[in-house]
Motif scaffolding. Structure first.
Motif, mmCIF file in Angstrom:
data_model
loop_
_atom_site.group_PDB
_atom_site.id
_atom_site.type_symbol
_atom_site.label_atom_id
_atom_site.label_comp_id
_atom_site.label_asym_id
_atom_site.label_seq_id
_atom_site.Cartn_x
_atom_site.Cartn_y
_atom_site.Cartn_z
ATOM 1 N N UNK A 78 15.009 81.057 -17.237
ATOM 2 C CA UNK A 78 15.456 80.308 -16.547
ATOM 3 C C UNK A 78 14.572 79.431 -16.051
ATOM 4 N N UNK A 79 13.645 78.606 -17.390
ATOM 5 C CA UNK A 79 13.018 78.169 -16.197
ATOM 6 C C UNK A 79 12.952 76.638 -15.477
ATOM 7 N N UNK A 80 12.036 76.644 -14.540
ATOM 8 C CA UNK A 80 12.109 75.053 -13.527
ATOM 9 C C UNK A 80 10.557 74.784 -14.002
ATOM 10 N N UNK A 81 10.833 74.162 -14.007
ATOM 11 C CA UNK A 81 9.559 73.122 -13.744
ATOM 12 C C UNK A 81 9.139 72.936 -12.927
ATOM 13 N N UNK A 82 9.812 72.331 -11.622
ATOM 14 C CA UNK A 82 9.912 71.841 -10.078
ATOM 15 C C UNK A 82 9.761 73.386 -9.736
ATOM 16 N N UNK A 99 11.513 91.526 -7.547
ATOM 17 C CA UNK A 99 11.266 91.328 -9.197
ATOM 18 C C UNK A 99 11.127 92.489 -10.359
ATOM 19 N N UNK A 100 11.101 93.454 -8.602
ATOM 20 C CA UNK A 100 10.709 94.839 -10.187
ATOM 21 C C UNK A 100 12.775 95.321 -10.305
ATOM 22 N N UNK A 101 14.057 94.788 -9.452
ATOM 23 C CA UNK A 101 15.014 95.057 -10.199
ATOM 24 C C UNK A 101 15.450 93.634 -11.229
ATOM 25 N N UNK A 102 14.960 92.473 -10.578
ATOM 26 C CA UNK A 102 15.351 91.525 -11.873
ATOM 27 C C UNK A 102 15.036 91.881 -13.270
ATOM 28 N N UNK A 125 2.305 90.607 -10.853
ATOM 29 C CA UNK A 125 3.608 91.155 -11.758
ATOM 30 C C UNK A 125 3.964 89.661 -11.398
ATOM 31 N N UNK A 126 3.935 88.734 -10.696
ATOM 32 C CA UNK A 126 4.284 87.215 -11.316
ATOM 33 C C UNK A 126 4.378 86.940 -12.468
ATOM 34 N N UNK A 127 2.875 87.583 -13.099
ATOM 35 C CA UNK A 127 2.599 86.726 -14.082
ATOM 36 C C UNK A 127 2.813 87.703 -15.434
ATOM 37 N N UNK A 128 3.018 89.285 -14.977
ATOM 38 C CA UNK A 128 3.925 89.762 -15.790
ATOM 39 C C UNK A 128 5.094 89.226 -16.594
ATOM 40 N N UNK A 129 6.374 89.389 -15.291
ATOM 41 C CA UNK A 129 7.551 88.608 -15.351
ATOM 42 C C UNK A 129 7.071 87.236 -14.611
ATOM 43 N N UNK A 130 7.948 86.159 -14.653
ATOM 44 C CA UNK A 130 8.895 85.599 -14.272
ATOM 45 C C UNK A 130 10.157 84.714 -15.287
ATOM 46 N N UNK A 131 11.292 84.782 -14.350
ATOM 47 C CA UNK A 131 12.174 84.175 -14.710
ATOM 48 C C UNK A 131 12.512 82.823 -14.626
ATOM 49 N N UNK A 132 11.214 81.985 -13.467
ATOM 50 C CA UNK A 132 11.193 80.493 -13.517
ATOM 51 C C UNK A 132 10.738 79.779 -14.034
ATOM 52 N N UNK A 133 9.654 80.775 -14.444
ATOM 53 C CA UNK A 133 8.112 80.434 -14.501
ATOM 54 C C UNK A 133 7.800 80.305 -13.248
ATOM 55 N N UNK A 134 5.963 81.078 -13.555
ATOM 56 C CA UNK A 134 5.102 81.463 -12.863
ATOM 57 C C UNK A 134 5.526 80.561 -10.817
ATOM 58 N N UNK A 135 5.026 79.395 -11.432
ATOM 59 C CA UNK A 135 5.306 78.508 -9.921
ATOM 60 C C UNK A 135 6.355 78.609 -9.501
#
Length: 182
Positions: free
Chosen positions: A114-118, A68-71, A28-38
């Motif tokens: 809202x990408x968070x590389x760290x 995750x679904x709500x977001x 699910x996180x692969x399909x929707x990752x607002x901060x990036x996967x990690x």
């Protein structure tokens, strides 16, 4: 390839082994990752309280996938509204997005809203709250003193540099969202 909804339903299925349910959460996180996967995965693990051994609290997986679904629902609703509005604007002859939508026009898909590389540094609020805040379309112009504006925090912010090898990101010191990449 299975959909987000299929993997979400599998996370909810108590008859499935916990490790498979955890794998479905990751899908699910692969399909929707607002901060990036990690960073999104780290956020869900901490916010839902997923223990190192998920078998100790299998309901934490359900809490995580529901956040995750709500977001994702917030994002899908906003994307539908944006697409309908842009279609109307194009029919009226306006070919360029409005100034507040330029970041959205560059955005491809639902990853890295809202990408968070760290991965250990990301907003701590629930994902739907952060996604709503990003979607309200804050200005992209620098704030007072040429400090960049963070779409998550809502104003000019102090920055921190974070290097991922080839790229150096300028992060918001408050929430860890990447403001630019050099």
């Amino acid at each position: 390839m299975s959909s987000f909804g299929t993997h979400r339903a599998r996370v909810h299925d108590p008859a499935r082994p916990v490790q498979w349910r955890l794998s479905d959460l990751r899908s699910c996180v692969v399909r929707f990752a607002p901060y990036g996967f990690r960073a999104t995965y780290h956020h869900l693990r901490t916010s839902a309280g997923i223990p190192r051994c998920p078998g100790r609290d299998p309901e934490s997986l359900v809490r995580a996938v529901e956040e995750l679904h709500a977001a994702r629902l917030v994002w899908l609703t906003a994307e539908t509204e944006y697409a309908e509005r842009r279609a109307r604007e194009k029919r009226a002859g306006r070919r360029r997005p409005a100034p507040g939508d330029t970041w959205r026009a560059r955005q491809r898909g639902c990853d890295r809203i809202a990408y968070c590389p760290d991965p250990g540094r990301h907003p701590t609020e629930p994902l739907p709250v952060v996604v709503r805040r990003v979607l309200r379309g804050l200005p992209e112009s620098p704030g007072p003193g040429d400090r960049p504006v963070c779409r998550v925090c809502g104003g000019p912010t102090a920055t921190v540099s974070w290097s991922v090898g080839y790229w150096t990101h300028t992060l918001c010191a408050e929430c860890g969202v990447s403001l630019r990449r050099e």
